[in-house]
Design a protein around this motif. Structure first.
Motif, PDB file in Angstrom:
ATOM      1  N   ASP A  47     -59.680  42.147 141.740  1.00 45.70           N
ATOM      2  CA  ASP A  47     -59.954  43.184 140.748  1.00 45.70           C
ATOM      3  C   ASP A  47     -60.315  42.579 139.388  1.00 45.70           C
ATOM      4  O   ASP A  47     -61.228  43.057 138.708  1.00 45.70           O
ATOM      5  CB  ASP A  47     -58.768  44.143 140.607  1.00 45.70           C
ATOM      6  CG  ASP A  47     -57.480  43.446 140.219  1.00 45.70           C
ATOM      7  OD1 ASP A  47     -57.304  42.248 140.530  1.00 45.70           O
ATOM      8  OD2 ASP A  47     -56.609  44.102 139.600  1.00 45.70           O
ATOM      9  N   GLU A  48     -59.615  41.501 139.012  1.00 45.77           N
ATOM     10  CA  GLU A  48     -59.923  40.827 137.749  1.00 45.77           C
ATOM     11  C   GLU A  48     -61.299  40.174 137.809  1.00 45.77           C
ATOM     12  O   GLU A  48     -62.069  40.224 136.838  1.00 45.77           O
ATOM     13  CB  GLU A  48     -58.859  39.784 137.439  1.00 45.77           C
ATOM     14  CG  GLU A  48     -57.457  40.347 137.268  1.00 45.77           C
ATOM     15  CD  GLU A  48     -56.434  39.248 137.119  1.00 45.77           C
ATOM     16  OE1 GLU A  48     -56.594  38.398 136.227  1.00 45.77           O
ATOM     17  OE2 GLU A  48     -55.469  39.217 137.914  1.00 45.77           O
ATOM     18  N   ILE A  49     -61.606  39.536 138.945  1.00 45.39           N
ATOM     19  CA  ILE A  49     -62.906  38.890 139.101  1.00 45.39           C
ATOM     20  C   ILE A  49     -64.026  39.929 139.033  1.00 45.39           C
ATOM     21  O   ILE A  49     -65.050  39.728 138.367  1.00 45.39           O
ATOM     22  CB  ILE A  49     -62.965  38.128 140.436  1.00 45.39           C
ATOM     23  CG1 ILE A  49     -61.925  37.011 140.457  1.00 45.39           C
ATOM     24  CG2 ILE A  49     -64.357  37.548 140.658  1.00 45.39           C
ATOM     25  CD1 ILE A  49     -61.707  36.410 141.829  1.00 45.39           C
ATOM     26  N   ALA A  50     -63.841  41.063 139.718  1.00 46.24           N
ATOM     27  CA  ALA A  50     -64.853  42.118 139.698  1.00 46.24           C
ATOM     28  C   ALA A  50     -65.070  42.641 138.286  1.00 46.24           C
ATOM     29  O   ALA A  50     -66.208  42.905 137.874  1.00 46.24           O
ATOM     30  CB  ALA A  50     -64.449  43.250 140.638  1.00 46.24           C
ATOM     31  N   ALA A  51     -63.987  42.786 137.528  1.00 46.98           N
ATOM     32  CA  ALA A  51     -64.119  43.249 136.148  1.00 46.98           C
ATOM     33  C   ALA A  51     -64.861  42.213 135.300  1.00 46.98           C
ATOM     34  O   ALA A  51     -65.723  42.565 134.484  1.00 46.98           O
ATOM     35  CB  ALA A  51     -62.733  43.528 135.567  1.00 46.98           C
ATOM     36  N   GLU A  52     -64.526  40.926 135.485  1.00 49.50           N
ATOM     37  CA  GLU A  52     -65.196  39.860 134.727  1.00 49.50           C
ATOM     38  C   GLU A  52     -66.691  39.800 135.032  1.00 49.50           C
ATOM     39  O   GLU A  52     -67.491  39.455 134.156  1.00 49.50           O
ATOM     40  CB  GLU A  52     -64.543  38.516 135.054  1.00 49.50           C
ATOM     41  CG  GLU A  52     -63.109  38.384 134.568  1.00 49.50           C
ATOM     42  CD  GLU A  52     -62.370  37.219 135.208  1.00 49.50           C
ATOM     43  OE1 GLU A  52     -61.178  37.025 134.895  1.00 49.50           O
ATOM     44  OE2 GLU A  52     -62.978  36.491 136.027  1.00 49.50           O
ATOM     45  N   MET A  73     -67.346  46.486 138.704  1.00 45.27           N
ATOM     46  CA  MET A  73     -66.451  47.603 139.003  1.00 45.27           C
ATOM     47  C   MET A  73     -67.164  48.943 138.807  1.00 45.27           C
ATOM     48  O   MET A  73     -68.096  49.034 138.009  1.00 45.27           O
ATOM     49  CB  MET A  73     -65.235  47.522 138.088  1.00 45.27           C
ATOM     50  CG  MET A  73     -64.362  46.312 138.343  1.00 45.27           C
ATOM     51  SD  MET A  73     -63.189  46.593 139.669  1.00 45.27           S
ATOM     52  CE  MET A  73     -61.908  47.477 138.757  1.00 45.27           C
ATOM     53  N   PRO A  74     -66.628  50.017 139.497  1.00 44.85           N
ATOM     54  CA  PRO A  74     -65.612  49.981 140.559  1.00 44.85           C
ATOM     55  C   PRO A  74     -66.242  49.592 141.889  1.00 44.85           C
ATOM     56  O   PRO A  74     -67.468  49.516 142.014  1.00 44.85           O
ATOM     57  CB  PRO A  74     -65.084  51.408 140.573  1.00 44.85           C
ATOM     58  CG  PRO A  74     -66.276  52.230 140.190  1.00 44.85           C
ATOM     59  CD  PRO A  74     -67.031  51.403 139.179  1.00 44.85           C
ATOM     60  N   LEU A  75     -65.383  49.385 142.890  1.00 44.06           N
ATOM     61  CA  LEU A  75     -65.845  48.886 144.179  1.00 44.06           C
ATOM     62  C   LEU A  75     -65.977  50.009 145.201  1.00 44.06           C
ATOM     63  O   LEU A  75     -65.183  50.946 145.224  1.00 44.06           O
ATOM     64  CB  LEU A  75     -64.870  47.833 144.717  1.00 44.06           C
ATOM     65  CG  LEU A  75     -64.590  46.636 143.808  1.00 44.06           C
ATOM     66  CD1 LEU A  75     -63.605  45.689 144.486  1.00 44.06           C
ATOM     67  CD2 LEU A  75     -65.876  45.910 143.441  1.00 44.06           C
ATOM     68  N   ALA A  97     -58.935  48.435 142.392  1.00 45.13           N
ATOM     69  CA  ALA A  97     -60.361  48.271 142.126  1.00 45.13           C
ATOM     70  C   ALA A  97     -61.260  49.260 142.862  1.00 45.13           C
ATOM     71  O   ALA A  97     -62.378  49.514 142.422  1.00 45.13           O
ATOM     72  CB  ALA A  97     -60.786  46.842 142.490  1.00 45.13           C
ATOM     73  N   LEU A  98     -60.812  49.815 143.970  1.00 45.08           N
ATOM     74  CA  LEU A  98     -61.657  50.702 144.766  1.00 45.08           C
ATOM     75  C   LEU A  98     -61.826  52.068 144.108  1.00 45.08           C
ATOM     76  O   LEU A  98     -60.868  52.647 143.598  1.00 45.08           O
ATOM     77  CB  LEU A  98     -61.070  50.881 146.160  1.00 45.08           C
ATOM     78  CG  LEU A  98     -61.249  49.708 147.130  1.00 45.08           C
ATOM     79  CD1 LEU A  98     -60.330  49.880 148.343  1.00 45.08           C
ATOM     80  CD2 LEU A  98     -62.699  49.586 147.576  1.00 45.08           C
ATOM     81  N   PRO A 106     -53.880  57.937 141.502  1.00 46.11           N
ATOM     82  CA  PRO A 106     -53.729  56.636 140.828  1.00 46.11           C
ATOM     83  C   PRO A 106     -53.112  55.601 141.765  1.00 46.11           C
ATOM     84  O   PRO A 106     -52.413  55.942 142.719  1.00 46.11           O
ATOM     85  CB  PRO A 106     -52.782  56.956 139.661  1.00 46.11           C
ATOM     86  CG  PRO A 106     -52.857  58.437 139.481  1.00 46.11           C
ATOM     87  CD  PRO A 106     -53.123  59.008 140.836  1.00 46.11           C
ATOM     88  N   ALA A 107     -53.380  54.338 141.484  1.00 52.14           N
ATOM     89  CA  ALA A 107     -52.748  53.255 142.236  1.00 52.14           C
ATOM     90  C   ALA A 107     -51.238  53.339 142.064  1.00 52.14           C
ATOM     91  O   ALA A 107     -50.733  53.702 140.995  1.00 52.14           O
ATOM     92  CB  ALA A 107     -53.267  51.908 141.752  1.00 52.14           C
ATOM     93  N   HIS A 108     -50.505  53.013 143.112  1.00 52.55           N
ATOM     94  CA  HIS A 108     -49.052  53.062 143.047  1.00 52.55           C
ATOM     95  C   HIS A 108     -48.509  51.948 142.160  1.00 52.55           C
ATOM     96  O   HIS A 108     -49.146  50.888 142.035  1.00 52.55           O
ATOM     97  CB  HIS A 108     -48.453  52.903 144.446  1.00 52.55           C
ATOM     98  CG  HIS A 108     -48.636  54.104 145.307  1.00 52.55           C
ATOM     99  ND1 HIS A 108     -47.776  54.415 146.340  1.00 52.55           N
ATOM    100  CD2 HIS A 108     -49.577  55.088 145.315  1.00 52.55           C
ATOM    101  CE1 HIS A 108     -48.178  55.526 146.944  1.00 52.55           C
ATOM    102  NE2 HIS A 108     -49.280  55.935 146.332  1.00 52.55           N
ATOM    103  N   PRO A 109     -47.335  52.155 141.560  1.00 50.99           N
ATOM    104  CA  PRO A 109     -46.691  51.056 140.839  1.00 50.99           C
ATOM    105  C   PRO A 109     -46.460  49.882 141.792  1.00 50.99           C
ATOM    106  O   PRO A 109     -46.194  50.075 142.976  1.00 50.99           O
ATOM    107  CB  PRO A 109     -45.361  51.668 140.385  1.00 50.99           C
ATOM    108  CG  PRO A 109     -45.583  53.144 140.406  1.00 50.99           C
ATOM    109  CD  PRO A 109     -46.551  53.400 141.520  1.00 50.99           C
ATOM    110  N   GLY A 110     -46.565  48.671 141.279  1.00 49.68           N
ATOM    111  CA  GLY A 110     -46.501  47.501 142.154  1.00 49.68           C
ATOM    112  C   GLY A 110     -45.129  46.925 142.376  1.00 49.68           C
ATOM    113  O   GLY A 110     -44.996  45.882 143.021  1.00 49.68           O
TER     114      GLY A 110
END
Length: 345
Positions: free
Chosen positions: A96-101, A105-107, A240-241, A322-326
């Motif tokens: 996700d960080e690489i895609a943002a860099e 995004m989004p995927l 990221a999705l 939203p993505a769940h808390p990790g």
């Protein structure tokens, strides 16, 4: 994490292989590439999945691999892609960080093939194979502690824990003691040395896997932190999705499949409620299961590529929740190594 395409547990540490992307037809069917889509191949390897995705739609692919040799070998495909392929040397746990860099995004899809690459197995100098004598290395990215370092420094309790937990080897304690005893006489620096040590305490009947298979698998997983990388990659994909984006994961042994199955089952589960507390509690499902259970390769593929026989594919589609808390993710991992004074199994 790994850069695998087509290597199952029976070959997790040795044996020649062709570079065949496993379950390619099923991967494409569940990923469903579309024109203008953005897809991540988190385990580029020899580029089998990436090539197929680029050929299935007029889309773009961000491919990731922690192995610099895979990155170097993939430059020809980058040049032939017409700027539709970005190839990045990094860990897929950061997808996700690489895609943002990369402003990617989004995927629309993420595919992960969690198996060691046949290219790595075929190179004796990488130290993955007990069938080819070479340095006892096993590092996919070339950094950090090697398998030889673990064999040289860990006590028998920690070694046994690694071999039992990551290799599911029932002779783990005997193997660990044999390693500690052998290193008192000479450093264990070669794959053939370790294979011989294990073979002294583990007997295999004709036709069974090599006695050192599970031990080599365990050390490889420990050296490369493969299970924690997988857990972090699943969470990164969730973040990221886009809604409707697909996550497709191919695994080759039970430890990895169990993690993927548990993660997706939890993420696809609706909040619980009861007659005493009718208001459902918990986050909304962030995924919808696309494949009900694991998809396995067909008999024709297994016949043509025996290393695919243990493969399992699981797939899910991102919802708009939203993505769940990790905070619950570390519960997917095996327990940490015990201390010397800890209780033995």
């Amino acid at each position: 994490m790994t850069t695998g395409h087509g290597v199952g547990p029976a070959d997790a540490a040795g044996g020649p292989a062709r570079h065949l992307p496993v379950m390619l037809r099923e991967v494409l069917a569940h990923l469903a590439p579309k024109d203008a889509g953005h897809y991540v191949d988190g385990t580029f390897g020899a580029g089998g999945y990436t090539s197929a995705i680029l050929g299935a739609a007029d889309c773009r692919v961000l491919a990731i691999d922690r192995d610099p040799t895979a990155i170097a070998a993939g430059q020809t495909l980058v040049e032939a892609s017409g700027q539709r392929l970005l190839l990045v040397h990094d860990r897929f746990s950061r997808l996700d960080e690489i895609a943002a860099e990369q402003d990617f995004m989004p995927l629309d899809g993420v595919v992960l093939d969690i198996g060691v690459s046949s290219m790595q197995l075929d190179e004796a100098d990488r130290g993955f194979s007990f069938r080819r004598d070479g340095p006892l290395d096993m590092r996919m990215g070339g950094d950090g502690l090697s398998a030889a370092d673990l064999c040289a420094t860990l006590d028998d309790v920690r070694l046994a824990h690694i071999i039992w937990t990551f290799g599911e080897e029932r002779h783990s304690r005997a193997i660990a003691k044999a390693i500690v005893k052998a290193r008192e006489e000479a450093p264990i620096t070669r794959t053939a040395q370790l294979a011989e040590i294990v073979s002294r305490v583990v007997w295999a009947k004709p036709g069974e896997m090599h006695p050192a298979t599970r031990t080599f698998q365990a050390l490889r997983i420990a050296v490369n932190e493969e299970l924690s990388e997988l857990v972090e990659a699943l969470a990164a994909a969730e973040r990221a999705l886009r809604p409707g984006g697909r996550l497709v994961v191919v695994t080759f042994h039970s430890l990895e499949d169990r993690i993927v199955k548990t993660f997706l089952s939890h993420r696809a589960k609706a909040p619980s409620a009861s007659r005493h507390q009718p208001q459902a509690e918990g986050p909304e499902p962030s995924f919808r299961l696309v494949a009900k259970g694991a998809v396995e390769p067909g008999p024709d593929e297994v016949a043509g590529n025996p290393r695919s026989r243990s493969a399992k594919l699981r797939a899910a589609e991102r919802t708009d929740a939203p993505a769940h808390p990790g905070g619950d993710l570390m519960g997917l991992l095996p327990p940490p190594s015990p201390q010397r004074h800890g209780r033995r199994r």
